[in-house]
Design a protein around this motif. Structure first.
Motif, PDB file in Angstrom:
ATOM      1  N   THR A 191      16.991 -20.180   4.180  1.00 22.62           N
ATOM      2  CA  THR A 191      16.040 -19.107   4.477  1.00 22.62           C
ATOM      3  C   THR A 191      15.732 -18.293   3.233  1.00 22.62           C
ATOM      4  OG1 THR A 191      16.852 -18.926   6.750  1.00 22.62           O
ATOM      5  CG2 THR A 191      15.623 -17.052   5.888  1.00 22.62           C
ATOM      6  N   MET A 192      14.457 -17.916   3.080  1.00 23.48           N
ATOM      7  CA  MET A 192      14.053 -17.006   2.003  1.00 23.48           C
ATOM      8  C   MET A 192      13.050 -16.004   2.549  1.00 23.48           C
ATOM      9  SD  MET A 192      12.182 -17.677  -1.692  1.00 23.48           S
ATOM     10  CE  MET A 192      10.536 -17.809  -1.008  1.00 23.48           C
ATOM     11  N   VAL A 193      13.200 -14.759   2.154  1.00 22.11           N
ATOM     12  CA  VAL A 193      12.180 -13.742   2.415  1.00 22.11           C
ATOM     13  C   VAL A 193      11.725 -13.197   1.069  1.00 22.11           C
ATOM     14  CG1 VAL A 193      12.965 -13.120   4.723  1.00 22.11           C
ATOM     15  CG2 VAL A 193      13.912 -11.951   2.749  1.00 22.11           C
ATOM     16  N   SER A 194      10.467 -12.872   0.992  1.00 26.34           N
ATOM     17  CA  SER A 194       9.872 -12.473  -0.282  1.00 26.34           C
ATOM     18  C   SER A 194       9.078 -11.185  -0.098  1.00 26.34           C
ATOM     19  CB  SER A 194       8.954 -13.598  -0.785  1.00 26.34           C
ATOM     20  OG  SER A 194       8.469 -13.317  -2.071  1.00 26.34           O
ATOM     21  N   VAL A 195       9.432 -10.158  -0.869  1.00 22.39           N
ATOM     22  CA  VAL A 195       8.762  -8.862  -0.803  1.00 22.39           C
ATOM     23  C   VAL A 195       7.953  -8.674  -2.088  1.00 22.39           C
ATOM     24  CG1 VAL A 195       9.031  -6.364  -0.590  1.00 22.39           C
ATOM     25  CG2 VAL A 195      10.614  -7.907   0.600  1.00 22.39           C
ATOM     26  N   LYS A 196       6.656  -8.633  -1.971  1.00 29.31           N
ATOM     27  CA  LYS A 196       5.802  -8.433  -3.152  1.00 29.31           C
ATOM     28  C   LYS A 196       5.720  -6.949  -3.494  1.00 29.31           C
ATOM     29  CE  LYS A 196       1.156  -9.298  -5.018  1.00 29.31           C
ATOM     30  NZ  LYS A 196      -0.181  -9.885  -4.771  1.00 29.31           N
ATOM     31  N   GLY A 233       0.781  -1.231   0.000  1.00 29.20           N
ATOM     32  CA  GLY A 233       0.000   0.000   0.000  1.00 29.20           C
ATOM     33  C   GLY A 233       0.813   1.281   0.000  1.00 29.20           C
ATOM     34  N   THR A 234       2.125   1.190   0.090  1.00 31.23           N
ATOM     35  CA  THR A 234       2.988   2.375   0.100  1.00 31.23           C
ATOM     36  C   THR A 234       3.749   2.475  -1.211  1.00 31.23           C
ATOM     37  OG1 THR A 234       3.271   2.235   2.502  1.00 31.23           O
ATOM     38  CG2 THR A 234       4.866   3.564   1.297  1.00 31.23           C
ATOM     39  N   THR A 235       3.769   3.660  -1.778  1.00 29.64           N
ATOM     40  CA  THR A 235       4.435   3.874  -3.069  1.00 29.64           C
ATOM     41  C   THR A 235       5.934   4.066  -2.884  1.00 29.64           C
ATOM     42  OG1 THR A 235       2.458   4.874  -4.056  1.00 29.64           O
ATOM     43  CG2 THR A 235       4.565   5.354  -5.113  1.00 29.64           C
ATOM     44  N   LEU A 236       6.699   3.319  -3.662  1.00 30.20           N
ATOM     45  CA  LEU A 236       8.147   3.492  -3.739  1.00 30.20           C
ATOM     46  C   LEU A 236       8.441   4.111  -5.101  1.00 30.20           C
ATOM     47  CD1 LEU A 236      10.985   2.976  -2.535  1.00 30.20           C
ATOM     48  CD2 LEU A 236      10.946   0.738  -3.659  1.00 30.20           C
ATOM     49  N   LYS A 237       8.970   5.313  -5.106  1.00 29.93           N
ATOM     50  CA  LYS A 237       9.200   6.043  -6.342  1.00 29.93           C
ATOM     51  C   LYS A 237      10.217   5.338  -7.233  1.00 29.93           C
ATOM     52  CE  LYS A 237       6.529   9.620  -5.601  1.00 29.93           C
ATOM     53  NZ  LYS A 237       5.357   9.872  -6.486  1.00 29.93           N
ATOM     54  N   TRP A 243      11.920 -10.344   9.225  1.00 30.83           N
ATOM     55  CA  TRP A 243      12.971  -9.534   8.624  1.00 30.83           C
ATOM     56  C   TRP A 243      12.417  -8.142   8.316  1.00 30.83           C
ATOM     57  CZ3 TRP A 243      17.167 -11.438   4.853  1.00 30.83           C
ATOM     58  CH2 TRP A 243      17.749 -12.630   5.317  1.00 30.83           C
ATOM     59  N   GLU A 244      13.254  -7.142   8.513  1.00 26.67           N
ATOM     60  CA  GLU A 244      12.948  -5.796   8.020  1.00 26.67           C
ATOM     61  C   GLU A 244      13.745  -5.597   6.729  1.00 26.67           C
ATOM     62  OE1 GLU A 244      13.021  -1.083   9.376  1.00 26.67           O
ATOM     63  OE2 GLU A 244      14.289  -2.549  10.409  1.00 26.67           O
ATOM     64  N   VAL A 245      13.048  -5.265   5.653  1.00 24.24           N
ATOM     65  CA  VAL A 245      13.689  -5.013   4.357  1.00 24.24           C
ATOM     66  C   VAL A 245      13.603  -3.520   4.079  1.00 24.24           C
ATOM     67  CG1 VAL A 245      13.714  -5.545   1.898  1.00 24.24           C
ATOM     68  CG2 VAL A 245      13.072  -7.318   3.548  1.00 24.24           C
ATOM     69  N   ILE A 246      14.745  -2.905   3.812  1.00 24.47           N
ATOM     70  CA  ILE A 246      14.836  -1.451   3.691  1.00 24.47           C
ATOM     71  C   ILE A 246      15.345  -1.070   2.304  1.00 24.47           C
ATOM     72  CG2 ILE A 246      15.911   0.642   4.621  1.00 24.47           C
ATOM     73  CD1 ILE A 246      16.392  -1.108   7.221  1.00 24.47           C
ATOM     74  N   ASN A 256      16.491   9.689   6.891  1.00 29.31           N
ATOM     75  CA  ASN A 256      15.862  10.456   5.813  1.00 29.31           C
ATOM     76  C   ASN A 256      16.107   9.822   4.443  1.00 29.31           C
ATOM     77  OD1 ASN A 256      14.824  12.573   7.485  1.00 29.31           O
ATOM     78  ND2 ASN A 256      16.904  13.391   7.636  1.00 29.31           N
ATOM     79  N   LYS A 257      17.064   8.881   4.379  1.00 29.72           N
ATOM     80  CA  LYS A 257      17.352   8.197   3.125  1.00 29.72           C
ATOM     81  C   LYS A 257      16.620   6.851   3.021  1.00 29.72           C
ATOM     82  CE  LYS A 257      21.834  10.457   2.499  1.00 29.72           C
ATOM     83  NZ  LYS A 257      23.307  10.284   2.430  1.00 29.72           N
ATOM     84  N   VAL A 258      15.825   6.540   4.013  1.00 24.40           N
ATOM     85  CA  VAL A 258      15.004   5.324   3.956  1.00 24.40           C
ATOM     86  C   VAL A 258      13.755   5.652   3.139  1.00 24.40           C
ATOM     87  CG1 VAL A 258      13.682   3.633   5.259  1.00 24.40           C
ATOM     88  CG2 VAL A 258      15.859   4.470   6.161  1.00 24.40           C
ATOM     89  N   ALA A 259      13.732   5.181   1.893  1.00 23.59           N
ATOM     90  CA  ALA A 259      12.584   5.470   1.026  1.00 23.59           C
ATOM     91  C   ALA A 259      11.379   4.632   1.424  1.00 23.59           C
ATOM     92  CB  ALA A 259      12.953   5.196  -0.431  1.00 23.59           C
ATOM     93  N   LEU A 260      11.645   3.403   1.859  1.00 28.07           N
ATOM     94  CA  LEU A 260      10.562   2.511   2.277  1.00 28.07           C
ATOM     95  C   LEU A 260      11.147   1.377   3.108  1.00 28.07           C
ATOM     96  CD1 LEU A 260       7.499   1.367   0.249  1.00 28.07           C
ATOM     97  CD2 LEU A 260       8.868  -0.369   1.412  1.00 28.07           C
ATOM     98  N   SER A 261      10.413   0.988   4.137  1.00 30.07           N
ATOM     99  CA  SER A 261      10.802  -0.138   4.980  1.00 30.07           C
ATOM    100  C   SER A 261       9.584  -1.026   5.188  1.00 30.07           C
ATOM    101  CB  SER A 261      11.329   0.374   6.332  1.00 30.07           C
ATOM    102  OG  SER A 261      11.566  -0.707   7.216  1.00 30.07           O
TER     103      SER A 261
END
Length: 284
Positions: free
Chosen positions: A166-171, A86-90, A105-108, A125-130
């Motif tokens: 281990t695998m993490v998956s970010v849609k 739901g959050t836009t990553l430019k 896991w936190e993916v940044i 301030n450089k974290v565009a999305l986490s």
């Protein structure tokens, strides 16, 4: 004697160049490109291997920021804006950092991509999305660290991070429908003023049908909005076409309009070109 020394120096220099030892990198570089719908996605990263070591919880400690790979930052590039939970990553290029834990896991996605490892000074301030994702235990062992774009559909895909078991998956979702509809609407609306100008420019530069070139440039002018001035660079092209057709009177009139626009915009290159042409076309 000097000549002999020079020759020997050249031979030794060439030998030194040829004798340079080349060995494989312990963490070889990988570049992966994938089209998702109408969005280009590129991964650029290095791939360490486990080599019998316990990775997560040991080589990569739990609860600490990890470079997510080896050597320079692992990077992902999106050609269009994407949406993650739901959050836009430019659109743009991002370094991928993670904080692995046994249960989450936190993916940044970090805007600075020029670090070697983790940044010396972390800048929130450089974290565009986490985003937080649950790790999945794999039935097979992944010896070499792997980033991949999987589960590709027209509208989404996943960024998969795999190593050891281990695998993490970010849609992430891509704006395929929005882009496709915009493309359809543009095509059905017919040629734009820019399209007609480009066509006229092609005929002129390729020494093709000058009457066709003039027709297309005039069509681009006919699509200007009420009160909108014709761009001086397009007027310049029209004047050149008119001159090539032998219409010096028309070319001079158009060049004067182009000159006025160039002077107003402060473009001295076009001011000079138009003045030079006016002098040439005014000769009897």
């Amino acid at each position: 004697m000097k000549k002999i020394i020079f020759v020997l120096a050249m031979i030794l220099a060439n030998y030194a160049i040829e004798a340079q030892v080349k060995t494989p990198q312990s963490s070889p570089k990988s570049v992966v490109s994938q089209v998702v719908g109408l969005t280009d996605v590129t991964l650029d990263y290095s791939r360490p291997s486990a080599k019998g070591r316990t990775v997560f919880g040991d080589l990569v400690p739990f609860g600490k920021l990890w470079r997510t790979g080896a050597n320079q930052n692992s990077m992902i590039t999106f050609s269009e804006d994407v949406v993650i939970k739901g959050t836009t990553l430019k659109k743009g290029k991002y370094a991928i950092f993670t904080t692995p834990k046994a249960d989450m896991w936190e993916v940044i996605f970090y805007t600075a991509t020029d670090n070697w490892g983790t940044p010396e000074n972390w800048d929130v301030n450089k974290v565009a999305l986490s985003t937080n994702v649950d790790p999945v235990m794999l039935g097979n062992n992944v010896e070499t660290f792997t980033l991949a774009i999987n589960n590709v559909t027209n509208d989404s895909a996943t960024l998969d991070i795999s190593w050891e078991k281990t695998m993490v998956s970010v849609k992430f979702e891509v704006p395929t429908q929005k882009m496709a509809i915009a493309s359809i609407n543009k095509a059905l609306a017919g040629p734009t003023a820019g399209d007609y100008y480009a066509a006229g420019q092609y005929f002129y530069q390729s020494n093709g049908d000058m009457n066709k070139a003039l027709e297309y440039v005039n069509k681009s002018f006919s699509m200007l909005k009420a009160g909108e001035e014709a761009p001086y660079w397009q007027l310049r092209l029209k004047s050149l076409i008119q001159a090539k057709l032998g219409d010096k009177t028309g070319a001079i009139a158009t060049a004067k309009l182009s000159l006025a626009g160039a002077e107003k915009d402060g473009n001295q290159d076009y001011v000079k070109m138009n003045n030079d042409s006016l002098k040439e076309w005014s000769k009897k």
